[in-house]
Design a protein around this motif. Structure first.
Motif, mmCIF file in Angstrom:
data_model
loop_
_atom_site.group_PDB
_atom_site.id
_atom_site.type_symbol
_atom_site.label_atom_id
_atom_site.label_comp_id
_atom_site.label_asym_id
_atom_site.label_seq_id
_atom_site.Cartn_x
_atom_site.Cartn_y
_atom_site.Cartn_z
ATOM 1 N N GLN A 292 25.278 -47.980 -42.714
ATOM 2 C CA GLN A 292 26.552 -47.299 -42.469
ATOM 3 C C GLN A 292 26.348 -46.085 -41.581
ATOM 4 O O GLN A 292 27.107 -45.846 -40.643
ATOM 5 N N ARG A 293 25.304 -45.320 -41.875
ATOM 6 C CA ARG A 293 25.030 -44.106 -41.103
ATOM 7 C C ARG A 293 24.694 -44.458 -39.658
ATOM 8 O O ARG A 293 25.096 -43.739 -38.727
ATOM 9 N N ALA A 294 23.968 -45.532 -39.426
ATOM 10 C CA ALA A 294 23.617 -45.923 -38.064
ATOM 11 C C ALA A 294 24.868 -46.208 -37.234
ATOM 12 O O ALA A 294 24.982 -45.761 -36.080
ATOM 13 N N LEU A 295 25.791 -46.950 -37.805
ATOM 14 C CA LEU A 295 27.048 -47.230 -37.097
ATOM 15 C C LEU A 295 27.892 -45.971 -36.969
ATOM 16 O O LEU A 295 28.490 -45.709 -35.914
ATOM 17 N N TYR A 296 27.938 -45.192 -38.033
ATOM 18 C CA TYR A 296 28.766 -43.991 -38.026
ATOM 19 C C TYR A 296 28.323 -43.032 -36.925
ATOM 20 O O TYR A 296 29.156 -42.452 -36.218
ATOM 21 N N ASP A 297 27.039 -42.869 -36.778
ATOM 22 C CA ASP A 297 26.546 -41.908 -35.793
ATOM 23 C C ASP A 297 26.838 -42.353 -34.365
ATOM 24 O O ASP A 297 27.003 -41.516 -33.468
ATOM 25 N N ILE A 298 26.928 -43.662 -34.136
ATOM 26 C CA ILE A 298 27.341 -44.145 -32.814
ATOM 27 C C ILE A 298 28.766 -43.697 -32.515
ATOM 28 O O ILE A 298 29.068 -43.168 -31.440
ATOM 29 N N VAL A 299 29.664 -43.911 -33.473
ATOM 30 C CA VAL A 299 31.063 -43.540 -33.276
ATOM 31 C C VAL A 299 31.201 -42.027 -33.150
ATOM 32 O O VAL A 299 31.935 -41.523 -32.279
ATOM 33 N N LEU A 300 30.496 -41.288 -33.987
ATOM 34 C CA LEU A 300 30.601 -39.833 -33.960
ATOM 35 C C LEU A 300 30.123 -39.270 -32.627
ATOM 36 O O LEU A 300 30.774 -38.387 -32.050
ATOM 37 N N ALA A 301 28.990 -39.751 -32.121
ATOM 38 C CA ALA A 301 28.483 -39.247 -30.840
ATOM 39 C C ALA A 301 29.467 -39.531 -29.713
ATOM 40 O O ALA A 301 29.710 -38.677 -28.846
ATOM 41 N N ALA A 302 30.053 -40.734 -29.717
ATOM 42 C CA ALA A 302 31.039 -41.074 -28.688
ATOM 43 C C ALA A 302 32.281 -40.206 -28.814
ATOM 44 O O ALA A 302 32.839 -39.741 -27.805
ATOM 45 N N GLU A 303 32.721 -39.957 -30.052
ATOM 46 C CA GLU A 303 33.916 -39.146 -30.261
ATOM 47 C C GLU A 303 33.679 -37.706 -29.819
ATOM 48 O O GLU A 303 34.524 -37.097 -29.149
ATOM 49 N N GLU A 304 32.549 -37.147 -30.166
ATOM 50 C CA GLU A 304 32.266 -35.762 -29.799
ATOM 51 C C GLU A 304 32.150 -35.591 -28.288
ATOM 52 O O GLU A 304 32.610 -34.604 -27.723
ATOM 53 N N ARG A 305 31.521 -36.555 -27.622
ATOM 54 C CA ARG A 305 31.423 -36.478 -26.168
ATOM 55 C C ARG A 305 32.807 -36.594 -25.528
ATOM 56 O O ARG A 305 33.123 -35.899 -24.564
ATOM 57 N N ALA A 306 33.660 -37.456 -26.088
ATOM 58 C CA ALA A 306 35.014 -37.624 -25.542
ATOM 59 C C ALA A 306 35.849 -36.374 -25.755
ATOM 60 O O ALA A 306 36.599 -35.956 -24.862
ATOM 61 N N VAL A 307 35.741 -35.756 -26.925
ATOM 62 C CA VAL A 307 36.468 -34.512 -27.177
ATOM 63 C C VAL A 307 36.047 -33.457 -26.165
ATOM 64 O O VAL A 307 36.881 -32.726 -25.599
ATOM 65 N N ALA A 308 34.752 -33.359 -25.895
ATOM 66 C CA ALA A 308 34.253 -32.366 -24.939
ATOM 67 C C ALA A 308 34.715 -32.651 -23.518
ATOM 68 O O ALA A 308 34.747 -31.740 -22.680
ATOM 69 N N ALA A 309 35.105 -33.903 -23.233
ATOM 70 C CA ALA A 309 35.541 -34.270 -21.884
ATOM 71 C C ALA A 309 37.000 -33.944 -21.611
ATOM 72 O O ALA A 309 37.461 -34.071 -20.466
ATOM 73 N N VAL A 310 37.749 -33.539 -22.643
ATOM 74 C CA VAL A 310 39.168 -33.220 -22.454
ATOM 75 C C VAL A 310 39.281 -31.899 -21.705
ATOM 76 O O VAL A 310 38.836 -30.850 -22.191
ATOM 77 N N LYS A 311 39.879 -31.945 -20.523
ATOM 78 C CA LYS A 311 40.067 -30.751 -19.699
ATOM 79 C C LYS A 311 41.044 -31.093 -18.585
ATOM 80 O O LYS A 311 41.284 -32.281 -18.288
ATOM 81 N N PRO A 312 41.633 -30.097 -17.953
ATOM 82 C CA PRO A 312 42.543 -30.382 -16.841
ATOM 83 C C PRO A 312 41.840 -31.184 -15.750
ATOM 84 O O PRO A 312 40.679 -30.918 -15.412
ATOM 85 N N GLY A 313 42.541 -32.174 -15.223
ATOM 86 C CA GLY A 313 41.997 -33.012 -14.166
ATOM 87 C C GLY A 313 41.327 -34.265 -14.659
ATOM 88 O O GLY A 313 41.219 -35.242 -13.911
ATOM 89 N N ALA A 314 40.822 -34.269 -15.894
ATOM 90 C CA ALA A 314 40.273 -35.496 -16.465
ATOM 91 C C ALA A 314 41.408 -36.480 -16.727
ATOM 92 O O ALA A 314 42.583 -36.108 -16.769
ATOM 93 N N THR A 315 41.075 -37.736 -16.895
ATOM 94 C CA THR A 315 42.080 -38.749 -17.235
ATOM 95 C C THR A 315 41.679 -39.434 -18.531
ATOM 96 O O THR A 315 40.489 -39.501 -18.880
ATOM 97 N N LEU A 316 42.667 -39.949 -19.234
ATOM 98 C CA LEU A 316 42.370 -40.692 -20.452
ATOM 99 C C LEU A 316 41.578 -41.949 -20.138
ATOM 100 O O LEU A 316 40.763 -42.399 -20.955
ATOM 101 N N GLU A 317 41.781 -42.497 -18.953
ATOM 102 C CA GLU A 317 41.009 -43.675 -18.551
ATOM 103 C C GLU A 317 39.531 -43.330 -18.408
ATOM 104 O O GLU A 317 38.656 -44.060 -18.884
ATOM 105 N N SER A 318 39.227 -42.194 -17.758
ATOM 106 C CA SER A 318 37.820 -41.824 -17.592
ATOM 107 C C SER A 318 37.184 -41.492 -18.939
ATOM 108 O O SER A 318 36.013 -41.814 -19.182
ATOM 109 N N ILE A 319 37.939 -40.843 -19.825
ATOM 110 C CA ILE A 319 37.413 -40.540 -21.155
ATOM 111 C C ILE A 319 37.132 -41.831 -21.922
ATOM 112 O O ILE A 319 36.090 -41.976 -22.580
ATOM 113 N N HIS A 320 38.036 -42.791 -21.808
ATOM 114 C CA HIS A 320 37.842 -44.077 -22.487
ATOM 115 C C HIS A 320 36.603 -44.798 -21.951
ATOM 116 O O HIS A 320 35.816 -45.346 -22.737
#
Length: 445
Positions: A292-320
């Motif tokens: 469970q932890r192995a899968l969870y950490d994959i999702v968490l790392a992706a989520e944290e990187r995506a949150v950090a990518a939110v800024k003016p000029g970025a797009t939801l497509e690029s974040i996805h």
């Protein structure tokens, strides 16, 4: 001892609602008016109604909270540009269903220029005389019937100088563009809705035990909403234990919680019509297994990187696309996908496990309005927009999947407001790191 409810923030002011109406009217071509009905009561069964919730577009323009209301915007009208028709004051009916605001209250408390009883809706025909275009929700039967009546009656008076609206246009897109960027007052309400939602998720984590049922965690969540003044969920609460978490919009919430399983909760409170939207996934017994932890950490790392990518000029497509890359790499590392990274992305092999996009707008609706593309291209983020970030992995119970991963569903979701130089996470009060979740769940009730 019960905790104190969170202090309530100030509601949207009548002046802000008036400014919204002014911005909308400034977008209209010359000679245009707006006709917008509010929501109506809906029968639940026999003589009982569902709890009333005002339509989001109508609320956005006037904040008037009662059913059966109608807003007219008449640019340039000397007697007043904002006219509201509403339920009349009626002491006999009010004894059963509560005090009504009435036309005078619409003017005094909600900033309307004029207010009239619904019995005077025929007067709107004369009010629309001289307007050649009428903006309204084209799919709304009430609005269309009123518009057609006005056009028909004014057309019969053409020889006496009346001018009928000959063009009907959809007002929804114009309102939705305004709604996409939130004011500071709106962001204050959204922070509050998000905070309440976060406290509810923390409460559910503390309440989780093997042998309890999904609906009992739903009860904990929705109790916390109401305790802090979020009188309703912003959407149907999802509590999915075990493989139920792999059903994206699971609604039964009826199964027992099993020792050794994860439970996914997707829930948000609605405060003053603004939505919170959080998903957390945690172990029923308070401890993640290694798989469970192995899968969870994959999702968490992706989520944290995506949150950090939110800024003016970025797009939801690029974040996805960044999330897709991170999740695919993680799935390859665990052996749930095979081949090379680029091929798995280009072929869409990851879609077996990641079924949805990463983000959506958030506001008065949980899947809020506003176009995701401009002139065919992904829309750049701008300050004042609010988005969700919600990657997830859903591993089917299939023979070609290693047994330790089968039937595991994990989603992690936060709400993020775009600021001038980045993103503000509105939902930091609920943990998402595995160690923090385990620590919270280890605390006594």
């Amino acid at each position: 001892m019960l905790p104190e409810p969170l202090p309530r923030p100030a509601p949207i002011s009548p002046e802000e609602f008036a400014a919204r109406r002014e911005r909308l009217m400034a977008e209209l071509p010359e000679g245009s008016a707006v006709l917008l009905p509010g929501a109506t009561l809906k029968t639940r069964n026999h003589d009982s109604e569902f709890p009333f919730r005002q339509s989001s577009d109508f609320h956005y323009l006037c904040g008037f909270p009662e059913p059966e209301a109608l807003l007219l915007l008449l640019p340039g009208r000397a007697a007043g540009e904002a006219v509201l028709f509403c339920q009349e004051k009626d002491p006999e009916k009010e004894a059963w269903t509560g005090i009504r605001i009435g036309p005078e209250g619409a003017v005094q408390d909600y900033g309307m220029d004029e207010g009239f009883d619904n019995g005077r809706r025929a007067d709107l025909v004369d009010m629309l005389d001289g307007y050649t275009s009428l903006y309204l929700p084209l799919g709304d039967g009430v609005a269309m019937a009123l518009a057609e009546r006005a056009r028909s009656q004014l057309s019969t008076r053409a020889r006496r100088g009346a001018v009928a609206p000959t063009r009907f246009a959809d007002v929804s897109e114009l309102i939705h563009e305004l709604r996409l960027t939130k004011s500071e007052a709106e962001l204050t309400l959204m922070r509050h809705a998000a905070h309440i939602s976060a406290l509810a998720h923390c409460r559910a984590m503390r309440a989780s035990r093997p042998g309890r049922h999904e609906y009992q965690l739903q009860a904990e969540i929705e109790h916390e909403f109401a305790w802090h003044g979020a009188r309703a969920p912003a959407y149907g609460t999802i509590v999915g234990g075990g493989a139920n978490a792999c059903v994206l919009h699971y609604v039964e919430n009826s199964a027992p919680l099993v020792d050794g399983d994860l439970v996914l909760i997707d829930a948000g409170g609605e405060f003053d019509l603004y939505a919170g939207d959080i998903t957390r996934t945690f172990p029923v017994n308070g401890r993640f297994s290694a798989s469970q932890r192995a899968l969870y950490d994959i999702v968490l790392a992706a989520e944290e990187r995506a949150v950090a990518a939110v800024k003016p000029g970025a797009t939801l497509e690029s974040i996805h696309q960044g999330v897709v890359r991170d999740m695919t790499a993680g799935l390859l590392e665990l052996g749930l996908l095979s081949g090379d990274l680029e091929t798995c992305i280009e072929s869409g092999a990851y879609r077996r496990f990641y079924l949805h996009s990463t983000s959506h707008w958030l506001g008065l609706d949980v899947h809020d309005v506003g176009s995701y593309r401009v002139s065919g291209e992904p829309r750049p983020l701008e300050p004042g927009m609010v988005v969700t970030i919600e990657p997830g992995l859903y591993i089917p119970d299939a023979d070609d999947i290693p047994a330790e991963y089968r039937g595991i569903g994990i989603r992690i979701e936060d709400d993020v407001a775009v600021t001038a130089d980045g993103g503000e996470v509105l939902t930091p009060q609920v943990p998402k790191a595995a160690e923090e979740i385990e620590a919270l769940m280890g605390r006594p009730d």
